[in-house]
Every structure is written in structure tokens, then in C-alpha cells.
Write a protein that holds these residues in place. Structure first.
Motif, PDB file in Angstrom:
ATOM      1  N   GLY A 141       2.010 -59.480 -27.866  1.00 37.98           N
ATOM      2  CA  GLY A 141       2.068 -58.254 -27.086  1.00 37.98           C
ATOM      3  C   GLY A 141       3.476 -57.702 -27.005  1.00 37.98           C
ATOM      4  N   ALA A 142       4.444 -58.571 -26.734  1.00 38.46           N
ATOM      5  CA  ALA A 142       5.833 -58.124 -26.673  1.00 38.46           C
ATOM      6  C   ALA A 142       6.299 -57.631 -28.032  1.00 38.46           C
ATOM      7  CB  ALA A 142       6.717 -59.264 -26.180  1.00 38.46           C
ATOM      8  N   TYR A 143       5.933 -58.346 -29.091  1.00 36.24           N
ATOM      9  CA  TYR A 143       6.366 -57.971 -30.439  1.00 36.24           C
ATOM     10  C   TYR A 143       5.818 -56.606 -30.829  1.00 36.24           C
ATOM     11  CZ  TYR A 143       7.317 -58.304 -35.426  1.00 36.24           C
ATOM     12  OH  TYR A 143       7.771 -58.049 -36.705  1.00 36.24           O
ATOM     13  N   PHE A 144       4.565 -56.347 -30.470  1.00 33.38           N
ATOM     14  CA  PHE A 144       3.914 -55.100 -30.875  1.00 33.38           C
ATOM     15  C   PHE A 144       3.971 -54.022 -29.792  1.00 33.38           C
ATOM     16  CE2 PHE A 144       1.819 -58.237 -33.701  1.00 33.38           C
ATOM     17  CZ  PHE A 144       2.189 -57.677 -34.917  1.00 33.38           C
ATOM     18  N   GLY A 145       4.822 -54.217 -28.787  1.00 28.78           N
ATOM     19  CA  GLY A 145       5.088 -53.166 -27.823  1.00 28.78           C
ATOM     20  C   GLY A 145       3.990 -52.902 -26.812  1.00 28.78           C
ATOM     21  N   GLN A 146       3.251 -53.942 -26.419  1.00 30.95           N
ATOM     22  CA  GLN A 146       2.158 -53.775 -25.472  1.00 30.95           C
ATOM     23  C   GLN A 146       2.541 -54.290 -24.082  1.00 30.95           C
ATOM     24  OE1 GLN A 146      -0.742 -52.122 -26.599  1.00 30.95           O
ATOM     25  NE2 GLN A 146       0.738 -51.835 -28.256  1.00 30.95           N
ATOM     26  N   ASP A 147       1.849 -53.799 -23.069  1.00 31.99           N
ATOM     27  CA  ASP A 147       2.086 -54.216 -21.691  1.00 31.99           C
ATOM     28  C   ASP A 147       1.407 -55.557 -21.448  1.00 31.99           C
ATOM     29  OD1 ASP A 147       2.344 -54.569 -18.983  1.00 31.99           O
ATOM     30  OD2 ASP A 147       1.226 -52.784 -18.400  1.00 31.99           O
ATOM     31  N   VAL A 184       4.266 -70.982 -24.780  1.00 27.68           N
ATOM     32  CA  VAL A 184       4.717 -70.149 -23.670  1.00 27.68           C
ATOM     33  C   VAL A 184       6.179 -69.758 -23.856  1.00 27.68           C
ATOM     34  CG1 VAL A 184       5.114 -70.059 -21.188  1.00 27.68           C
ATOM     35  CG2 VAL A 184       3.023 -71.113 -22.077  1.00 27.68           C
ATOM     36  N   LEU A 185       7.019 -70.695 -24.268  1.00 24.43           N
ATOM     37  CA  LEU A 185       8.433 -70.380 -24.454  1.00 24.43           C
ATOM     38  C   LEU A 185       8.637 -69.284 -25.490  1.00 24.43           C
ATOM     39  CD1 LEU A 185      10.131 -73.901 -24.343  1.00 24.43           C
ATOM     40  CD2 LEU A 185      10.301 -72.070 -22.641  1.00 24.43           C
ATOM     41  N   GLU A 186       7.931 -69.359 -26.595  1.00 23.38           N
ATOM     42  CA  GLU A 186       8.054 -68.306 -27.602  1.00 23.38           C
ATOM     43  C   GLU A 186       7.653 -66.953 -27.024  1.00 23.38           C
ATOM     44  OE1 GLU A 186       7.171 -71.111 -31.542  1.00 23.38           O
ATOM     45  OE2 GLU A 186       5.573 -69.892 -30.676  1.00 23.38           O
ATOM     46  N   GLY A 187       6.575 -66.957 -26.228  1.00 24.41           N
ATOM     47  CA  GLY A 187       6.138 -65.713 -25.619  1.00 24.41           C
ATOM     48  C   GLY A 187       7.160 -65.161 -24.639  1.00 24.41           C
ATOM     49  N   LEU A 188       7.705 -66.012 -23.785  1.00 26.44           N
ATOM     50  CA  LEU A 188       8.696 -65.548 -22.807  1.00 26.44           C
ATOM     51  C   LEU A 188       9.964 -65.048 -23.474  1.00 26.44           C
ATOM     52  CD1 LEU A 188       8.383 -68.207 -19.940  1.00 26.44           C
ATOM     53  CD2 LEU A 188       7.288 -65.960 -20.121  1.00 26.44           C
ATOM     54  N   LEU A 189      10.383 -65.706 -24.557  1.00 23.07           N
ATOM     55  CA  LEU A 189      11.580 -65.243 -25.265  1.00 23.07           C
ATOM     56  C   LEU A 189      11.338 -63.869 -25.876  1.00 23.07           C
ATOM     57  CD1 LEU A 189      14.457 -65.847 -26.229  1.00 23.07           C
ATOM     58  CD2 LEU A 189      13.452 -66.901 -28.276  1.00 23.07           C
ATOM     59  N   ASP A 190      10.194 -63.677 -26.512  1.00 21.65           N
ATOM     60  CA  ASP A 190       9.877 -62.365 -27.081  1.00 21.65           C
ATOM     61  C   ASP A 190       9.793 -61.303 -25.987  1.00 21.65           C
ATOM     62  OD1 ASP A 190       9.820 -63.435 -29.582  1.00 21.65           O
ATOM     63  OD2 ASP A 190       7.723 -62.979 -30.003  1.00 21.65           O
ATOM     64  N   TYR A 191       9.188 -61.674 -24.866  1.00 24.17           N
ATOM     65  CA  TYR A 191       9.061 -60.726 -23.751  1.00 24.17           C
ATOM     66  C   TYR A 191      10.438 -60.336 -23.220  1.00 24.17           C
ATOM     67  CZ  TYR A 191       7.815 -58.935 -19.123  1.00 24.17           C
ATOM     68  OH  TYR A 191       7.695 -58.157 -17.997  1.00 24.17           O
ATOM     69  N   GLU A 192      11.287 -61.327 -23.011  1.00 22.37           N
ATOM     70  CA  GLU A 192      12.626 -61.062 -22.497  1.00 22.37           C
ATOM     71  C   GLU A 192      13.406 -60.145 -23.436  1.00 22.37           C
ATOM     72  OE1 GLU A 192      16.528 -63.740 -21.145  1.00 22.37           O
ATOM     73  OE2 GLU A 192      14.606 -64.705 -21.604  1.00 22.37           O
ATOM     74  N   SER A 194      12.232 -58.071 -25.578  1.00 23.42           N
ATOM     75  CA  SER A 194      11.623 -56.751 -25.739  1.00 23.42           C
ATOM     76  C   SER A 194      11.943 -55.833 -24.569  1.00 23.42           C
ATOM     77  CB  SER A 194      10.103 -56.886 -25.883  1.00 23.42           C
ATOM     78  OG  SER A 194       9.500 -57.247 -24.646  1.00 23.42           O
ATOM     79  N   GLY A 195      12.662 -56.363 -23.578  1.00 25.81           N
ATOM     80  CA  GLY A 195      13.015 -55.555 -22.425  1.00 25.81           C
ATOM     81  C   GLY A 195      11.979 -55.554 -21.330  1.00 25.81           C
ATOM     82  N   GLY A 196      11.182 -56.619 -21.237  1.00 29.36           N
ATOM     83  CA  GLY A 196      10.152 -56.697 -20.201  1.00 29.36           C
ATOM     84  C   GLY A 196      10.733 -56.586 -18.806  1.00 29.36           C
ATOM     85  N   ASP A 197       9.950 -56.052 -17.878  1.00 30.08           N
ATOM     86  CA  ASP A 197      10.433 -55.774 -16.528  1.00 30.08           C
ATOM     87  C   ASP A 197      10.583 -57.018 -15.668  1.00 30.08           C
ATOM     88  OD1 ASP A 197      10.549 -53.049 -17.025  1.00 30.08           O
ATOM     89  OD2 ASP A 197       8.502 -52.682 -16.311  1.00 30.08           O
ATOM     90  N   LEU A 198       9.850 -58.067 -15.963  1.00 28.16           N
ATOM     91  CA  LEU A 198       9.870 -59.260 -15.126  1.00 28.16           C
ATOM     92  C   LEU A 198      10.985 -60.199 -15.538  1.00 28.16           C
ATOM     93  CD1 LEU A 198       6.033 -59.951 -15.008  1.00 28.16           C
ATOM     94  CD2 LEU A 198       7.414 -58.736 -13.318  1.00 28.16           C
ATOM     95  N   GLU A 199      11.563 -60.900 -14.552  1.00 32.59           N
ATOM     96  CA  GLU A 199      12.622 -61.865 -14.818  1.00 32.59           C
ATOM     97  C   GLU A 199      11.994 -63.192 -15.249  1.00 32.59           C
ATOM     98  OE1 GLU A 199      15.616 -64.008 -15.553  1.00 32.59           O
ATOM     99  OE2 GLU A 199      15.996 -61.917 -14.965  1.00 32.59           O
ATOM    100  N   VAL A 200      12.272 -63.591 -16.476  1.00 36.61           N
ATOM    101  CA  VAL A 200      11.659 -64.814 -17.005  1.00 36.61           C
ATOM    102  C   VAL A 200      12.688 -65.840 -17.463  1.00 36.61           C
ATOM    103  CG1 VAL A 200       9.595 -63.544 -17.748  1.00 36.61           C
ATOM    104  CG2 VAL A 200      11.471 -63.901 -19.368  1.00 36.61           C
ATOM    105  N   ALA A 201      13.969 -65.495 -17.431  1.00 35.35           N
ATOM    106  CA  ALA A 201      14.990 -66.367 -18.030  1.00 35.35           C
ATOM    107  C   ALA A 201      15.034 -67.735 -17.355  1.00 35.35           C
ATOM    108  CB  ALA A 201      16.355 -65.693 -17.968  1.00 35.35           C
ATOM    109  N   ASP A 202      14.948 -67.781 -16.037  1.00 34.08           N
ATOM    110  CA  ASP A 202      15.036 -69.072 -15.349  1.00 34.08           C
ATOM    111  C   ASP A 202      13.852 -69.966 -15.714  1.00 34.08           C
ATOM    112  OD1 ASP A 202      17.387 -68.289 -14.150  1.00 34.08           O
ATOM    113  OD2 ASP A 202      16.474 -67.789 -12.217  1.00 34.08           O
ATOM    114  N   ALA A 203      12.659 -69.383 -15.745  1.00 34.66           N
ATOM    115  CA  ALA A 203      11.479 -70.170 -16.123  1.00 34.66           C
ATOM    116  C   ALA A 203      11.592 -70.652 -17.555  1.00 34.66           C
ATOM    117  CB  ALA A 203      10.217 -69.329 -15.935  1.00 34.66           C
ATOM    118  N   ARG A 204      12.094 -69.779 -18.422  1.00 36.84           N
ATOM    119  CA  ARG A 204      12.253 -70.165 -19.822  1.00 36.84           C
ATOM    120  C   ARG A 204      13.231 -71.337 -19.958  1.00 36.84           C
ATOM    121  NH1 ARG A 204      15.848 -68.776 -23.431  1.00 36.84           N
ATOM    122  NH2 ARG A 204      16.667 -66.983 -22.296  1.00 36.84           N
TER     123      ARG A 204
END
Length: 319
Positions: A141-147, A184-192, A194-204
Motif C-alpha cells: 500500500g505504501a509503495y503504490f501510494g494507497q491509504d 511488519v518491519l518491511e511494511g513500517l519502513l515503506d510506510y515511514e 512514503s511520508g505516512g502520517d502516523l509515527e512508526v519509527a519507535d515501533a520499528r
């Protein structure tokens, strides 16, 4: 350019553009031109040609019951099928297909509007219930620009006390899984990124510590190898963990390699063949759209590319 790089560049465009970017020092223009070919020719085009009315193989995670492979079955029918929408989009992401290519946009829009999870009928980019599936959903989703904010929120709420994730948590497991955690880590890294609105760095970073504390393949309790299969390398990895996948994740994160990666790095180095290549070793059984390479025991361009760029990253840090 050496013989090994020449051999790599004889492969599919999905391999070639990454070799140019990561190994040969090609210009940005050369890389961009080669990357554009992923959707236009070769295996990327073949995958896009198999998209039909909002899905691949008629399903989100599994093919629909009435779906039949257009060219007959390929792969092991006794394993999990890898032909539905999630594994196909994961593969297109690994290929590095241009998300802005018109055929890609059409396909992803169709998935967003028409593809539903087998579990409960939810829309594809709303996610499912298993963290390993949802990690892959966030990555594509992050890679292809989806919410995918809703899926990310769910994953953040499912992180276990030891830092990772496990699809068996809903059944009472309190210990994380390498397989689920890397998804999950790969997903959170891609999300981060891609400019996602949620803060995920600490969880990652907590999830990364789960893997690092175990040196990517050892038991925390005894230091023994947790699973011998993780010492063999496959592509595509699907939802499965292995040492090369773990290392390639940390390479993508970048920065100075953590010293706890050393054992894993040396294992990768030890698997190099006399001709400089790495083999395909542990293909995960199941139906596939088509063969990407020549099979287990044969040189793998994908594993060679991934191993070489991991070693380049770690060796440059210690030079």
C-alpha cells in the motif's frame, strides 16, 4: 564491469535496474530508463498481463475457487498458492515496478475498489487480521501510494512486549515470530519513507531490536540456531523469514551496521559460490504464475544481487 555483473545484467529488467543502481554506479538516467522497462517487458509485464478485474487469480490472499492458471499449473500444488493479489503485488514491489506506470495505476486502483479479503470481506487496503498479512499490505500500500493508516494503527496496537509481532498472538502467543516481524518491519519502513502520517519509527526500532538481540537467526535463550531453514536463501521469500531477507532489510534502513549482524553477514559470505554467485536454495512450495529462475541448487540472480548489496553495505562501513 566484471563477469558477475555482466551475468546479472543478462537477467530480467527487474534485476537489471537494481544492479545498475546498487552495484555498478550507473547514472540516474540509466537506472530510470531500465526501471521503466519492468512494466513494459519481461516478468513485470507478464504479471501485469495476468491482472483481471480488480485482482490477480480472483482473490486477495488465495485464488478464487473457479480460477485456473492460464497456462496450466506451475509449481507445487500441495503448497500455499502464491498467485493471488497480495503475493503478486509483493512481487511487483520487489521488482521495483514504477508505481506511476499507467498499467500499474489501473491495476492498483482496481484492487482498491474491487478486491476483498477472504477472511471477512474487508477492502484490500483496509487490511486483514493477521499481522504478517497486514505487514505485506502496508508494504504494498505504501509503495503504490494507497491509504493504509488503518492497518498501521492496528499493527502498532499489536506489537508484543518483546518488540516483535506474531500472527498467533490472537491465539494466546506472547512470543514474537521472525516471519511475522520481518513482514511488519518491511511494511513500517515503506510506510515511514512514503511520508505516512502516523509515527512508526519507535515501533520499528523495537522490532529491529527483537531481531538484533537474536543476531538474526539465534534463540535468545540458548544462542542456538532457531531454524536451519533460515540459513538458506530463497526468492521470492513470500511471508517466510531468512537471514538474507533480514540483512537486506537492515541494509535498506541504512546507517552503520550493528555489530550484532556480524554472524549473519559472515554466513552470507560463506555461501558464495566459486563463480561469485549465490544459489537458490529453499523455494517455498506452492502454485506460482511462472518460474522466475532455474530452481533450487542453481545460481540465482536475485539472491546474488541481494547478497552483493548487503556485503557492499557492510564492507564499506568497515573499510
Amino acid at each position: 564491469m566484471n563477469d558477475l555483473e555482466s551475468w546479472l545484467l543478462e537477467g530480467d529488467p527487474s534485476v537489471r535496474w537494481q544492479v545498475l543502481r546498487d552495484l555498478t554506479g550507473a547514472s540516474e538516467d540509466e537506472v530510470t530508463v531500465e526501471r521503466s522497462r519492468v512494466a513494459q517487458t519481461g516478468q513485470g509485464k507478464r504479471l501485469l498481463d495476468l491482472y483481471v478485474e480488480g485482482a490477480w487469480a480472483g482473490g486477495a490472499c488465495f485464488p478464487s475457487q473457479d480460477w485456473r492458471p492460464p497456462d496450466g499449473p506451475v509449481g507445487d500444488p500441495e503448497g500455499q498458492p502464491w498467485t493471488a493479489t497480495l503475493p503478486t503485488l509483493r512481487l511487483l514491489r520487489e521488482f521495483g515496478v514504477d508505481p506511476q506506470d499507467s498499467r500499474v495505476v489501473t491495476a492498483v486502483d482496481g484492487v482498491r475498489e474491487g478486491c476483498r479479503w477472504e477472511y471477512d470481506g474487508s477492502a484490500f487496503f483496509d487490511g486483514e487480521v493477521e499481522p504478517c498479512i497486514n505487514g505485506g499490505t502496508v508494504a504494498v500500500g505504501a509503495y503504490f501510494g494507497q491509504d493504509v493508516d488503518g492497518v498501521v494503527r492496528r499493527l502498532l496496537g499489536e506489537q508484543l512486549d518483546d518488540g516483535g509481532w506474531n500472527c498467533e498472538a490472537e491465539n494466546g502467543s506472547t512470543r514474537s515470530s521472525f516471519h511475522t516481524t520481518i513482514c511488519v518491519l518491511e511494511g513500517l519502513l515503506d510506510y515511514e519513507r512514503s511520508g505516512g502520517d502516523l509515527e512508526v519509527a519507535d515501533a520499528r526500532r523495537l522490532g529491529e531490536q527483537y531481531l538484533l538481540q537474536r543476531k538474526l537467526f539465534r534463540r535468545a535463550s540458548s544462542g542456538e540456531v532457531a531454524d536451519a531453514d533460515w540459513l538458506q536463501f530463497s526468492f521470492p521469500t513470500q511471508w517466510h523469514y531468512d537471514v538474507l531477507r533480514g540483512l537486506d532489510y537492515f541494509r535498506a534502513v541504512g546507517g552503520t551496521p550493528d555489530q550484532r549482524l556480524t554472524d549473519a553477514v559472515e554466513h552470507v559470505r560463506s555461501k558464495r559460490q566459486p563463480d561469485g554467485s549465490w544459489l537458490q536454495e529453499n523455494t517455498h512450495p506452492g502454485l506460482i504464475h511462472f518460474e522466475l529462475e532455474d530452481g533450487d541448487g542453481k545460481p540465482s540472480r536475485w539472491n546474488t544481487l541481494r547478497a552483493l548489496r548487503v556485503l557492499r553495505w557492510t564492507d564499506e562501513a568497515t573499510a
